[in-house]
Design an enzyme around this catalytic site. Structure first.
Site, PDB file in Angstrom:
ATOM      1  N   TRP A 102     117.002 -11.511   0.333  1.00 16.70           N
ATOM      2  CA  TRP A 102     115.873 -10.890  -0.362  1.00 16.70           C
ATOM      3  C   TRP A 102     115.023 -11.921  -1.065  1.00 16.70           C
ATOM      4  O   TRP A 102     113.798 -11.815  -1.085  1.00 16.70           O
ATOM      5  CB  TRP A 102     116.344  -9.769  -1.294  1.00 16.70           C
ATOM      6  CG  TRP A 102     116.778  -8.577  -0.475  1.00 16.70           C
ATOM      7  CD1 TRP A 102     118.047  -8.117  -0.309  1.00 16.70           C
ATOM      8  CD2 TRP A 102     115.949  -7.754   0.353  1.00 16.70           C
ATOM      9  NE1 TRP A 102     118.046  -7.044   0.563  1.00 16.70           N
ATOM     10  CE2 TRP A 102     116.777  -6.809   0.978  1.00 16.70           C
ATOM     11  CE3 TRP A 102     114.574  -7.725   0.636  1.00 16.70           C
ATOM     12  CZ2 TRP A 102     116.291  -5.831   1.860  1.00 16.70           C
ATOM     13  CZ3 TRP A 102     114.079  -6.755   1.517  1.00 16.70           C
ATOM     14  CH2 TRP A 102     114.937  -5.824   2.111  1.00 16.70           C
ATOM     15  N   ASP A 172     113.779  -9.594  -9.330  1.00 16.43           N
ATOM     16  CA  ASP A 172     113.935  -8.469  -8.411  1.00 16.43           C
ATOM     17  C   ASP A 172     115.293  -7.840  -8.697  1.00 16.43           C
ATOM     18  O   ASP A 172     116.320  -8.292  -8.206  1.00 16.43           O
ATOM     19  CB  ASP A 172     113.861  -8.971  -6.965  1.00 16.43           C
ATOM     20  CG  ASP A 172     114.158  -7.861  -5.953  1.00 16.43           C
ATOM     21  OD1 ASP A 172     114.405  -6.716  -6.373  1.00 16.43           O
ATOM     22  OD2 ASP A 172     114.132  -8.163  -4.740  1.00 16.43           O
ATOM     23  N   LYS A 196     118.683   2.785  -5.188  1.00 21.47           N
ATOM     24  CA  LYS A 196     120.081   2.353  -5.344  1.00 21.47           C
ATOM     25  C   LYS A 196     120.689   2.995  -6.592  1.00 21.47           C
ATOM     26  O   LYS A 196     121.460   3.929  -6.474  1.00 21.47           O
ATOM     27  CB  LYS A 196     120.147   0.835  -5.371  1.00 21.47           C
ATOM     28  CG  LYS A 196     119.659   0.255  -4.032  1.00 21.47           C
ATOM     29  CD  LYS A 196     119.066  -1.103  -4.193  1.00 21.47           C
ATOM     30  CE  LYS A 196     118.215  -1.545  -3.039  1.00 21.47           C
ATOM     31  NZ  LYS A 196     118.836  -1.528  -1.721  1.00 21.47           N
TER      32      LYS A 196
END
Ligand code: PMP
Length: 360
Positions: A102, A172, A196
């Protein structure tokens, strides 16, 4: 059909209590005669839902008054562009920590807008650890430092918050936000896709310090300028109303569980049990350095990858679903976010032990 334990990295499980409340309120939200999905985002009912969700989120994370909370669309992936567009503020350089799949994506996007300096990279260690503070090479001229506190795919998390002096830190937090307390004041901007720990997909939460807003890169689209959303309370255009509402129900559920301290304790217990089971076996393995093992995403391999398919099929038949690892790393991955009950982790461990007995 009975509900299964869903170990997906996202969209992930939602608390059953939240689903049942949403079900009850679905056709008629509290006597309004409307489903939340049918409400005008500018009407009194939805505005009250939106404000309550923000107040609860602020309370959970102790967000100080000089930070704005935005409820946006576009996923964390849009933030890969919005962060440089808003945080460069006249500079042409930003620093990034390269710690997994990511952060690599965030870096590739930032490179479209500025020179990216890699302050540290663990690529040579095949992303099995986080860099230490001593390993960070920080350029004081960089407009901001970006990192990924939890790499969802590799299952690596930072055991500390990087110290960046006066340079704003951008994080992030897609796969850890609300899984434990977070020191918001250490960050310039925090962002997370909701799917999530926060709620359903379609909603992206951004928490940004006020002084960083209002100097967008020339040519920044209106929708990519944080100021647009600050000035309109995240209602410049039609926001993802139903996802915002469901996230609000999740925030209340977290409060009822005792808040983020309590989430942290349960999450640590779940992760410890699963890692202990992996380490105790000669059959399963996790490659991540102990101090950097993610408490949210637990990748593991089987001694014989030929057994992967059998493992997944049998797990699914037992009600343990979505254990397949990301295609880039293979093997298995159990994502154990807030809504995964301890019972689900216990069931997974029991299944793994049974599978090992049979197939090793
Ligand atoms: N960053 C991280 C750490 C993630 O885990 C994900 C999603 N798995 C993303 C970014 C991408 O998020 P989205 O799909 O919301 O754009």
């Amino acid at each position: 059909m009975a509900r299964v334990f869903n170990f997906s990295a996202g969209p992930a499980m939602l608390p059953e209590e939240v689903l049942l409340q949403a079900q009850e309120e679905l056709p008629d939200w509290r006597g309004s005669g409307l489903c939340v999905a049918e409400m005008s985002h500018r009407g009194q009912e939805f505005v009250s839902i939106a404000e309550q969700a923000e107040a609860d989120l602020r309370e959970l994370l102790s967000v100080p008054d000089d930070y704005r909370v935005l409820f946006l669309q576009g996923g964390a992936s849009s933030q890969f562009a919005m962060v440089p567009m808003n945080l460069l503020r006249g500079s042409d350089r930003a620093a990034y920590l390269n710690t997994g799949s990511w952060s690599k994506k965030a870096i590739a996007e930032a490179e479209r807008y500025c020179t990216v300096e890699i302050a540290a990279s663990t690529e040579e260690a095949r992303f099995t650890r986080a860099p230490t503070q001593d390993e960070l090479t920080l350029d004081p001229e960089a407009a901001y430092v970006h990192y990924t506190p939890n790499e969802t795919i590799e299952g690596v998390e930072f055991p500390y918050i990087p110290e960046t002096g006066d340079t704003p830190l951008a994080a992030d937090m897609s796969s850890i936000l609300l899984s434990r307390p977070t020191e918001v004041t250490r960050y310039g901007v925090i962002y997370a896709g909701a799917q999530k720990n926060l709620g359903p997909a379609g909603l992206t939460v951004v928490i940004v310090r006020e002084d960083l807003i209002g100097q967008p890169l020339a040519g920044t689209p209106t929708m990519f300028d944080y100021a647009t959303h600050v000035q309109s309370d995240s209602m410049y255009n039609t926001p993802p109303t139903y996802a915002w509402y469901l996230a609000g129900l999740v925030f209340r559920w977290i409060k009822r569980q005792g808040g983020l301290e309590s989430m942290a304790v349960t999450n640590a217990r779940k992760a410890e049990a699963l890692y202990a089971a992996i380490d105790a076996s000669g059959f399963y393995a996790n490659p991540v350095e102990l101090a950097c093992r993610s408490r949210m995403n637990v990748p593991f391999t089987l001694a014989d990858p030929e057994l992967d398919r059998t493992f997944l099929t049998k797990a699914e038949a037992t009600g343990l679903v979505a254990l397949k690892g990301h295609r880039s790393v293979g093997g298995m991955r159990a994502s154990i976010y807030n809504a995964m009950p301890e019972e689900g982790v216990r069931a997974l461990i029991a299944f793994m032990q049974e599978f090992e007995r049979k197939y090793r």
